[in-house]
Each structure stands twice: as C-alpha cells, then as structure tokens.
Design a protein around this motif. Structure first.
Motif, PDB file in Angstrom:
ATOM      1  N   ILE A  35       0.445 -37.832 -12.045  1.00 36.47           N
ATOM      2  CA  ILE A  35      -0.259 -37.457 -10.821  1.00 36.47           C
ATOM      3  C   ILE A  35       0.531 -38.000  -9.642  1.00 36.47           C
ATOM      4  N   ASN A  36       0.689 -37.194  -8.605  1.00 37.08           N
ATOM      5  CA  ASN A  36       1.321 -37.687  -7.396  1.00 37.08           C
ATOM      6  C   ASN A  36       0.272 -38.468  -6.608  1.00 37.08           C
ATOM      7  N   PRO A  37       0.416 -39.794  -6.512  1.00 34.51           N
ATOM      8  CA  PRO A  37      -0.602 -40.607  -5.848  1.00 34.51           C
ATOM      9  C   PRO A  37      -0.736 -40.300  -4.354  1.00 34.51           C
ATOM     10  N   GLU A  38       0.300 -39.763  -3.754  1.00 32.08           N
ATOM     11  CA  GLU A  38       0.244 -39.403  -2.333  1.00 32.08           C
ATOM     12  C   GLU A  38      -0.600 -38.147  -2.111  1.00 32.08           C
ATOM     13  N   GLU A  39      -0.685 -37.295  -3.129  1.00 26.59           N
ATOM     14  CA  GLU A  39      -1.417 -36.033  -3.014  1.00 26.59           C
ATOM     15  C   GLU A  39      -2.848 -36.123  -3.545  1.00 26.59           C
ATOM     16  N   CYS A  40      -3.092 -37.053  -4.456  1.00 26.32           N
ATOM     17  CA  CYS A  40      -4.415 -37.199  -5.074  1.00 26.32           C
ATOM     18  C   CYS A  40      -5.448 -37.551  -4.005  1.00 26.32           C
ATOM     19  N   ILE A  41      -6.591 -36.846  -4.032  1.00 28.45           N
ATOM     20  CA  ILE A  41      -7.646 -37.105  -3.046  1.00 28.45           C
ATOM     21  C   ILE A  41      -8.787 -37.940  -3.629  1.00 28.45           C
ATOM     22  N   ASP A  42      -8.568 -38.503  -4.799  1.00 27.43           N
ATOM     23  CA  ASP A  42      -9.527 -39.412  -5.421  1.00 27.43           C
ATOM     24  C   ASP A  42     -10.873 -38.751  -5.713  1.00 27.43           C
ATOM     25  N   CYS A  43     -10.836 -37.479  -6.073  1.00 28.39           N
ATOM     26  CA  CYS A  43     -12.094 -36.777  -6.359  1.00 28.39           C
ATOM     27  C   CYS A  43     -12.605 -37.082  -7.760  1.00 28.39           C
ATOM     28  N   GLY A  44     -11.697 -37.387  -8.692  1.00 21.79           N
ATOM     29  CA  GLY A  44     -12.090 -37.760 -10.045  1.00 21.79           C
ATOM     30  C   GLY A  44     -12.452 -36.627 -10.976  1.00 21.79           C
ATOM     31  N   VAL A  45     -12.309 -35.376 -10.559  1.00 23.33           N
ATOM     32  CA  VAL A  45     -12.703 -34.277 -11.445  1.00 23.33           C
ATOM     33  C   VAL A  45     -11.817 -34.170 -12.682  1.00 23.33           C
ATOM     34  N   CYS A  46     -10.620 -34.713 -12.624  1.00 21.83           N
ATOM     35  CA  CYS A  46      -9.712 -34.648 -13.763  1.00 21.83           C
ATOM     36  C   CYS A  46     -10.091 -35.627 -14.874  1.00 21.83           C
ATOM     37  N   VAL A  47     -10.725 -36.720 -14.517  1.00 22.73           N
ATOM     38  CA  VAL A  47     -11.007 -37.790 -15.474  1.00 22.73           C
ATOM     39  C   VAL A  47     -11.813 -37.317 -16.682  1.00 22.73           C
ATOM     40  N   PRO A  48     -12.953 -36.658 -16.501  1.00 28.74           N
ATOM     41  CA  PRO A  48     -13.714 -36.233 -17.691  1.00 28.74           C
ATOM     42  C   PRO A  48     -13.046 -35.100 -18.470  1.00 28.74           C
ATOM     43  N   GLU A  49     -12.057 -34.447 -17.879  1.00 26.99           N
ATOM     44  CA  GLU A  49     -11.355 -33.360 -18.568  1.00 26.99           C
ATOM     45  C   GLU A  49     -10.346 -33.873 -19.585  1.00 26.99           C
ATOM     46  N   CYS A  50      -9.928 -35.122 -19.443  1.00 24.52           N
ATOM     47  CA  CYS A  50      -8.907 -35.675 -20.332  1.00 24.52           C
ATOM     48  C   CYS A  50      -9.551 -36.177 -21.622  1.00 24.52           C
ATOM     49  N   PRO A  51      -9.263 -35.534 -22.754  1.00 22.71           N
ATOM     50  CA  PRO A  51      -9.903 -35.923 -24.016  1.00 22.71           C
ATOM     51  C   PRO A  51      -9.382 -37.231 -24.603  1.00 22.71           C
ATOM     52  N   VAL A  52      -8.304 -37.786 -24.031  1.00 24.31           N
ATOM     53  CA  VAL A  52      -7.744 -39.026 -24.576  1.00 24.31           C
ATOM     54  C   VAL A  52      -7.824 -40.193 -23.579  1.00 24.31           C
ATOM     55  N   ASP A  53      -8.577 -40.012 -22.509  1.00 23.74           N
ATOM     56  CA  ASP A  53      -8.758 -41.068 -21.499  1.00 23.74           C
ATOM     57  C   ASP A  53      -7.436 -41.599 -20.954  1.00 23.74           C
ATOM     58  N   ALA A  54      -6.518 -40.686 -20.658  1.00 17.77           N
ATOM     59  CA  ALA A  54      -5.202 -41.077 -20.144  1.00 17.77           C
ATOM     60  C   ALA A  54      -5.151 -41.124 -18.628  1.00 17.77           C
ATOM     61  N   ILE A  55      -6.259 -40.845 -17.955  1.00 18.56           N
ATOM     62  CA  ILE A  55      -6.293 -40.880 -16.491  1.00 18.56           C
ATOM     63  C   ILE A  55      -7.123 -42.089 -16.074  1.00 18.56           C
ATOM     64  N   ILE A  56      -6.495 -42.949 -15.285  1.00 14.92           N
ATOM     65  CA  ILE A  56      -7.146 -44.183 -14.866  1.00 14.92           C
ATOM     66  C   ILE A  56      -7.205 -44.270 -13.343  1.00 14.92           C
ATOM     67  N   GLU A  57      -8.094 -45.112 -12.854  1.00 17.35           N
ATOM     68  CA  GLU A  57      -8.154 -45.393 -11.429  1.00 17.35           C
ATOM     69  C   GLU A  57      -7.047 -46.380 -11.081  1.00 17.35           C
ATOM     70  N   GLU A  58      -6.582 -46.304  -9.867  1.00 14.99           N
ATOM     71  CA  GLU A  58      -5.545 -47.221  -9.403  1.00 14.99           C
ATOM     72  C   GLU A  58      -5.964 -48.680  -9.611  1.00 14.99           C
ATOM     73  N   SER A  59      -7.232 -48.978  -9.450  1.00 12.11           N
ATOM     74  CA  SER A  59      -7.723 -50.355  -9.600  1.00 12.11           C
ATOM     75  C   SER A  59      -7.588 -50.874 -11.034  1.00 12.11           C
ATOM     76  N   GLN A  60      -7.402 -49.983 -12.015  1.00  9.67           N
ATOM     77  CA  GLN A  60      -7.235 -50.377 -13.413  1.00  9.67           C
ATOM     78  C   GLN A  60      -5.774 -50.609 -13.780  1.00  9.67           C
ATOM     79  N   ASP A  61      -4.884 -50.434 -12.822  1.00  8.77           N
ATOM     80  CA  ASP A  61      -3.446 -50.489 -13.066  1.00  8.77           C
ATOM     81  C   ASP A  61      -2.859 -51.810 -12.578  1.00  8.77           C
TER      82      ASP A  61
END
Length: 107
Positions: A35-61
């Motif tokens: 994900i391009n962090p400069e373009e991401c608008i932090d909407c979170g719609v992608c998170v539940p779509e990932c079946p392997v939980d590979a999308i994390i919030e910046e605060s988890q990094d």
C-alpha cells in the motif's frame, strides 16, 4: 494513520483488497502487494477483505512495513483490479516467505 501490507501477503496475493480500495493505493510485486502510505486515506475497507490478515494499521508496525510499503509502492506498478489467475495462494504452497523485490504485472 495509514494501513500497510506485511509479510502475510507473501506468496498469497488474494487481491480482494485492491478492488474495494476507493483511492487505488495498492501496488504489485512479484509475490506480494503493498500500500502506498501517502495515498492511503485510512478508510480501512481493505482490512476485512484480506483473508490472511496481512493488512495492518501503522500503529501496529515497528517501522519495518512502513519502510517496505513506502519504498516498493514507488517502484512497483499500480494494481486496481483483481486477477484471479494471479492469486499465488492457489498455486504456491506458502512455505517460502522470502519477499521478492521484483515488480508484478500491475494493471
């Protein structure tokens, strides 16, 4: 705050996340997406779509995935549509989780 892709995506690339992204901020490597962090608008719609939980919030990094996503989203081609034929999880056993720096096909 932004979302980031971690190594859970390596050799997986289900790509369901790219189709729901309202700002098309996903980029494709040979064996994972970022994900391009400069373009991401932090909407979170992608998170539940990932079946392997590979999308994390910046605060988890710890900074690792921010650096990886930032670097490769500026090198790899953009992807906005899923290509079921390219879902690696259906073809490659997820044993080798070595992240490739090679670009994917993109759109």
């Amino acid at each position: 705050m932004t979302y980031l892709v971690n190594d859970g995506c390596v050799n997986c690339k289900h790509m369901t996340c790219v189709e729901v992204c309202p700002v098309d901020c996903f980029y494709e490597g040979k064996n994972m997406l970022v994900i391009n962090p400069e373009e991401c608008i932090d909407c979170g719609v992608c998170v539940p779509e990932c079946p392997v939980d590979a999308i994390i919030e910046e605060s988890q990094d710890d900074g690792t995935w921010m650096q990886w996503n930032s670097k490769y989203s500026n090198i790899w081609p953009q992807i906005t549509e899923a290509r079921p034929e390219d879902v690696l999880a259906d073809k490659i056993p997820v044993v080798d989780v070595t992240m490739s720096e090679e670009p994917g096909k993109g759109d």
